[in-house]
Scaffold this motif. Structure first.
Motif, short mmCIF file in Angstrom:
data_model
loop_
_atom_site.label_atom_id
_atom_site.label_comp_id
_atom_site.label_asym_id
_atom_site.label_seq_id
_atom_site.Cartn_x
_atom_site.Cartn_y
_atom_site.Cartn_z
N GLU A 75 0.84 -1.19 -0.04
CA GLU A 75 0.06 -0.03 0.00
C GLU A 75 0.93 1.43 0.00
O GLU A 75 1.63 1.36 0.85
N THR A 76 0.71 1.89 -1.17
CA THR A 76 1.50 3.34 -1.15
C THR A 76 0.53 4.64 -1.08
O THR A 76 -0.57 4.61 -1.76
N THR A 77 0.67 5.60 0.05
CA THR A 77 0.06 6.67 0.22
C THR A 77 0.84 7.69 -0.04
O THR A 77 1.82 7.91 0.47
N VAL A 78 0.56 8.90 -0.64
CA VAL A 78 1.10 10.25 -0.59
C VAL A 78 0.83 10.70 0.63
O VAL A 78 -0.45 10.91 0.98
N VAL A 79 1.63 11.24 1.70
CA VAL A 79 1.40 11.80 2.75
C VAL A 79 1.80 13.08 3.11
O VAL A 79 1.23 13.71 3.87
N GLU A 80 2.43 13.88 1.91
CA GLU A 80 2.89 15.12 2.19
C GLU A 80 2.93 15.53 0.70
O GLU A 80 3.94 14.91 -0.04
N VAL A 81 2.51 16.96 0.56
CA VAL A 81 2.75 17.48 -0.74
C VAL A 81 3.31 18.75 -0.45
O VAL A 81 2.45 19.56 0.24
N ARG A 82 4.70 19.34 -0.68
CA ARG A 82 5.15 20.72 -0.25
C ARG A 82 5.32 21.33 -1.69
O ARG A 82 5.09 20.97 -2.85
N GLU A 83 5.98 22.39 -1.46
CA GLU A 83 6.34 23.02 -2.97
C GLU A 83 7.20 22.15 -3.92
O GLU A 83 6.86 22.13 -5.30
N ARG A 84 8.21 21.72 -3.46
CA ARG A 84 9.07 21.11 -4.33
C ARG A 84 9.25 19.73 -3.96
O ARG A 84 10.26 18.89 -4.54
N THR A 85 8.78 19.34 -3.10
CA THR A 85 8.85 17.88 -2.56
C THR A 85 7.62 17.05 -2.40
O THR A 85 6.63 17.83 -1.86
N PHE A 86 7.61 15.89 -2.21
CA PHE A 86 6.29 14.97 -1.72
C PHE A 86 7.14 13.76 -1.13
O PHE A 86 8.12 13.31 -1.45
N LYS A 87 6.24 13.24 -0.17
CA LYS A 87 6.41 12.21 0.59
C LYS A 87 5.61 11.07 0.58
O LYS A 87 4.50 11.54 0.53
N LEU A 88 6.00 9.95 0.15
CA LEU A 88 5.10 8.73 0.05
C LEU A 88 5.40 7.84 1.23
O LEU A 88 6.79 7.56 1.73
N GLU A 89 4.34 7.00 1.82
CA GLU A 89 4.55 6.05 2.66
C GLU A 89 4.25 4.60 2.28
O GLU A 89 3.21 4.57 1.36
N HIS A 90 4.83 3.76 2.27
CA HIS A 90 4.89 2.38 1.74
C HIS A 90 4.28 1.56 3.04
O HIS A 90 5.21 1.61 3.96
#
Length: 134
Positions: free
Chosen positions: A78-93
């Motif tokens: 299961e992969t979820t986008v947990v954060e979207v910033r101006e120039r980065t994004f974080k995924l949780e797996h």
């Protein structure tokens, strides 16, 4: 936030001499899951790269291993986008065998533009693309 689920069976070549999954394979799966998520939300990475010059290099990554996986196990990632910033994004797996959590990890990726000559530059995530990630 955007989410994607993929299921697959552990292959023999993904295991080590002890018969458990060799840890770098989790990171390969995370990358494959990121590509699948982008495709599922209508942002195929191949098109983002070829048509827009965007790339998404990893700037931080980690994984915690809770329960070993073995050859022929069927797993759910299961992969979820947990954060979207101006120039980065974080995924949780999260990797599960049945209902048992085998591993949990993350990728922090930058949004960059290929400027040619092997140079890349961090750029703002286009609004319409950021909305799809959210």
């Amino acid at each position: 936030m955007a989410k994607n689920v993929m299921e697959f069976t552990i292959e023999w070549g993904e295991t080590d001499a002890a018969g458990i999954v060799f840890y770098p394979n989790y990171f390969r799966w995370f990358d494959r899951a990121t590509h699948a998520l982008f495709k599922a939300i209508g942002l195929p990475i191949a098109e983002l790269t070829s048509q827009h010059g965007f790339a998404h290099p990893i700037v931080d990554v980690g994984c915690r291993f809770a329960s070993p996986l073995r050859y022929d196990d069927t797993v759910r990632l299961e992969t979820t986008v947990v954060e979207v910033r101006e120039r980065t994004f974080k995924l949780e797996h999260k990797v599960f065998k049945g209902e048992t959590l085998s591993a949990s990890g993350y990728e922090l990726r930058a949004w960059v533009k290929n400027e040619g000559n092997g140079k890349i530059k961090a750029v703002s995530i286009p609004l319409e693309m950021a909305e799809k990630l959210r």
